[in-house]
Every structure is written in structure tokens, then in C-alpha cells.
Enzyme design. Sequence first.
Site, PDB file in Angstrom:
ATOM      1  N   GLU A  18      43.326  47.094  35.776  1.00  0.00           N
ATOM      2  CA  GLU A  18      43.688  46.691  34.421  1.00  0.00           C
ATOM      3  C   GLU A  18      42.449  46.076  33.786  1.00  0.00           C
ATOM      4  O   GLU A  18      41.820  45.187  34.367  1.00  0.00           O
ATOM      5  CB  GLU A  18      44.812  45.661  34.433  1.00  0.00           C
ATOM      6  CG  GLU A  18      45.164  45.161  33.037  1.00  0.00           C
ATOM      7  CD  GLU A  18      45.908  43.843  33.029  1.00  0.00           C
ATOM      8  OE1 GLU A  18      46.503  43.518  31.976  1.00  0.00           O
ATOM      9  OE2 GLU A  18      45.887  43.125  34.046  1.00  0.00           O
TER      10      GLU A  18
ATOM     11  N   ASP B  89      44.396  43.289  38.986  1.00  0.00           N
ATOM     12  CA  ASP B  89      44.808  42.598  37.767  1.00  0.00           C
ATOM     13  C   ASP B  89      43.602  42.130  36.957  1.00  0.00           C
ATOM     14  O   ASP B  89      42.659  41.545  37.503  1.00  0.00           O
ATOM     15  CB  ASP B  89      45.672  41.391  38.138  1.00  0.00           C
ATOM     16  CG  ASP B  89      46.099  40.582  36.928  1.00  0.00           C
ATOM     17  OD1 ASP B  89      46.823  41.130  36.080  1.00  0.00           O
ATOM     18  OD2 ASP B  89      45.685  39.413  36.832  1.00  0.00           O
TER      19      ASP B  89
END
Length: 611
Positions: free
Chosen positions: A300, A263
Site C-alpha cells: 500500500e 501497510d
Amino acid sequence: MRSDLKVGAILHSNGQCDFTLWGPELDSVELRLLSPKEAAFDMQKSEEGYWTATVEKVADGTQYMYYIDRAADRPDPASYYQPEGVHGPSAVVDLNTYQWGDSAWKNIPWPDYVIYELHVGTFTAEGTFDSAIAQLADLKALGITAVQILPVAQFPGERNWGYDGVFPYATQNSYGGPNGLKRLVDACHQEGLAVILDVVYNHLGPEGNYTGSFGPYTTDKYNTPWGNAINFDDAWCDGVRHYCIQNALYWLREFHIDGLRLDAIHAIYDFSAKHLLAEMAEAVAGLSDQLGKPLYVTAESDLNDTRIIRPAEQGGFALTAQWSDDFHHALHTLITGERYGYYQDFGTCEALATAMRDRFVYSGTYSPFRRRRHGNSATDLPSDQFIVCAQNHDQIGNAKGCDRLSKLVPFDALKLTAGVLLTSPYIPLLFMGEEYGEEAPFNYFIDHSDPELVEAVFEGRKREFKEAHGFGEPAPAHEVSTYEASKLNWHLRGEGQHKTLLNYYQRLLELRRQLKLNVPSYSKYMEISSDEDTKVIVYRRAIADGQLLCLMNFHQSVSVIDLAPPQQPWVLVLDSATDEWDGSGSALPPKITEAQSLELAPLSFTLYSTT
């Protein structure tokens, strides 16, 4: 420090349990077993700050706490299970008793991945790992090859997006705990589906985060949008780096996970000579060799920085792939007309054409939103190193009304969007329910127990919405109704245009396999043109056995284009405007053999090929 040192409570088959805790600045630690029989053991400290104790006759499920510096009982920061939530005792987990049924599973090649992002709590009415298993056959029939699960590390309460996790090793109790996750992964593999797990190494959540009691797991040297950064390059960072790298290996090894999605790595701050992510990629590669199957690490990032995926010999971190936010933004703005926030950098056919050809729209060029140059070039890299989507949890959950595209654009636009995504040269990601036009919002939701924290979250979300959208308020994240409203309505899959859209997605994914659209390609092998007046994008690219021609009309009315004579006949493969797909009607020929003008139906997607 041993690179294979495992933290937490490691239970062996003979009942012996090794407890290992990192707390470099603590003066004393006592292990307290709470059930089924109370007992206490002094722990010994190593030079690296690890406290250890070995205890005989420990059973699976034994609950325990650490009594630190003769002042406070705390759960284990490397707990494998928190049966009573983030404030309760930790529990010993026997990681070796689950009987796996996936011995034949060896993962699938990365280019074959078609990713389906799901949130366990809202994927089904029950919101558990076990209830998700019943839907896997539907995903397989759709053409999905990999399930990506939003974070399952223990968070406060029973409902959360997952990004407020405070026990990175503990599997959320309300979802079904460690064995529940194992059953889901096992079922995926037996269905022929790979599993990616979303993990968070940029911050820890605000409630139940007891790591500060043990040592400098976080640092105020850097700030993230969610609080202090995790300590990867400040004093005592070696123990924290080891904690996170071992966590990555833990999910891959103990739960048979096939890949990780990291993330928001732009909020992982590390100025060490060797970046955490490069070290993590090396460790995962070593485990991959040991297990004899490929393991993938994706990230990401909004940096548009190819260092993330370039090999180590080029100074890169050597991750498998990264997300291209530019693709989403370019497609979303063109299809919706929205221009708030960072969307102001996009909104043209040229921007989407650039994203489709060059991976990024901003590759070192000036970004008006950022008011500076942004990114670097990725045109020399293969297309399968980039993951793209038309919708995901973040882009929906942080949008006005938390609405999906199905609430923002007409049916024809949904088909056009799907065509762009699933025939792109990149690895596609679908957000749960997208394939049939789910209409439920995907709200942001929490279940914090501290009223002041709940109020702070609500006020923070209101400020974010005002800054991003200029008006409107988010749904109250703490209310159960906000969570319940976000659950999928599976019955829609068999109704009206929802069913048509589902069949359309299925057909596109079937064509992706048949035409081998997943074969990695390079920018130089794509010819693409765009016209802002007609709002048409035309592109050609080489595929395994021929050429592909895509015609995309983003205009609300018919657009006319002139097509040059083909070297080989173009054969119509799919036309979203036909009756088959509840379209407005099409005048396109089944075969193109000479130069001619074509009338493209409004908001339509058309696919021709030479094969």
C-alpha cells in the site's frame, strides 16, 4: 550476522529450545521460565547484540520473560504467542506439530488473484479464525481466489483493526492464536483460495510496546502519523531490519501464507543504499525458490511511485504489485459526489478514465490538494502490477459515519461501481460484505486498557474528522457497541436486492474468467473516452480472444452516445439496467453491427464483446 538467524524461542523436536533476543545496548539478560516449572538462565551476548540461551526439556506452551539489566521483566519482542495479552508473559510455540493438509497447494498465478479483504474479528459473529472457515465455500462460489486478512499480530485487548500490533511475530490470542491461523490458512488452501496477510512495518502500537526496553527498534529521526518510525537506517538498524525481514519470512514459511500486503510503505523511512523493501523482496524470492512455489509481496502506498514494483536492475524494489489509490478516489468521487480532503483532486469522468488507462491519475502532474506535482508514469508497466478497489477498510473507516457505499448511493450505482472494478485491467480487491451490499459501518475500534490513551485516541480521531470532513464525530472507538456494529450481517446475502447484487458480482467474476479479463494488458492497448456533459465513459481494450467494449453512464438520467461502426459485431454480454438485475429498464440492442445512437440507462454499466 547470519541472514538465516531466527529470533524468538525456537523449539526443536527433542525438547531443546533456542532463545534468541536482540538487545545491543543491554548489559545483562536473564531468561526466566515461569511455567510449568520456574527456572532462570543467564544469556550470552554476541558482537551483533544478540543474546542467546539453549535450554533442554522445554514444552510447548512454556511461559517465559526476560529479566533485563537486573531491573525489569519483559515479554519477548519476538514472542510467537501472548496467551495473556500484550502485558503478560510470552509462550513457547511448537511450530512443527501442526498437521498440514495442503501439500498439493502450490499457489496460483498472480494475474488470477481476485482479493477479498476481511477483518477476522468482524467477519463473523464469533470473530475467530475457526469461525471464518465456515464462510470460505461462499467466497469460492462467488469467484474469489484469494483472501487478504487484516493484521493479526498481537494487539492490546480483544478488538482492534490490527494496526496497533506490538508483537509482530505473535498471532492474536483472541482470534485463536497460531494454530487457529494455521487451520484457517489450511482450510483456504483446501478450498482453492490463496491467502495474503496484511503486515505492518511502519510503526508499532502505543500500548504493550516494550521494544524500547531492549534496544532502538524505533527512532525519533522520523515521525509517522502513528508515532516514531521503525528504525531502518539509524544506529543499530541492522538488527531491526533483520527482525522485520525474518518476520516476513516467518509468516510465509511457518503459516504457509502465499503473499504479504505491506501497510503504508510511504511511512517506512529508509535512506540506506539498499532499501529495506528491496532487501525483503530478495529474501522472499529466496524462500520462494526454496519452497518451490511463488510468493507475492504487495504494498500500500500513496506515493504513485513505480520504483516500488520495478525490477532491481531498474533501481526498483521488485515487489509484485502496489495499490492504486487514485483508482479508488476517482471512482468514489464520481459515484458519490464527495469532494472533501484528498477527494478534491478527483470527481470527473476524465480522472476515472485516466486511472483506468494509465494506472495513476497523477503521474508527475500537479495535485491541487498537495499543491505540488505528484507521482511518476506507470504506463509502460503491465496492469497486473496494480491492485484496485471501490471500498476497503481504510476508506470506509475514515469516512463520514464510517459508511459503506451501500449507505451512500442507490442500488444502480452499486452495480455500476462493481462493473467498473471487476472489468478493469487490474487486480481487483473487494472489502468483506461489498458483494451483497452490507449496510453495517466499518468503524474504527480499539480495546486499550489505559484510560488516558483511550481519551487521546478519541480526541485524535475527532481532530482528524474535523480536518477531513469539517463536521461530525466518529463513534467512540473503545466502546464494545462500536465494534459489534461493524460485524457482517450474513443473512442479507439471501434477501431482496442484496441477493441480486451478490448474483451480479458472481456473474461479473464469472465473465472475468470466461473472457480472460485477467490477462495483463498495457495502457497503449486501451482506447478510452469520457464526456463530462453526459457523464459517460466508453472504453475498448483487447482481451485474449477479441475485444471488449464497456459503456458506463454515471448520470442520474438517460445519456445518448453515438457509436462508430464496429470492425466486428459487438455482442451484448451484460447490462446492469435489465430486469434480471432489478434495473430500471434498457433499450440497448443485443448486437451492434453498424454505427448507431445508443440510449444508456441512468447509472448503468454495459458490457459488449466480439467473442
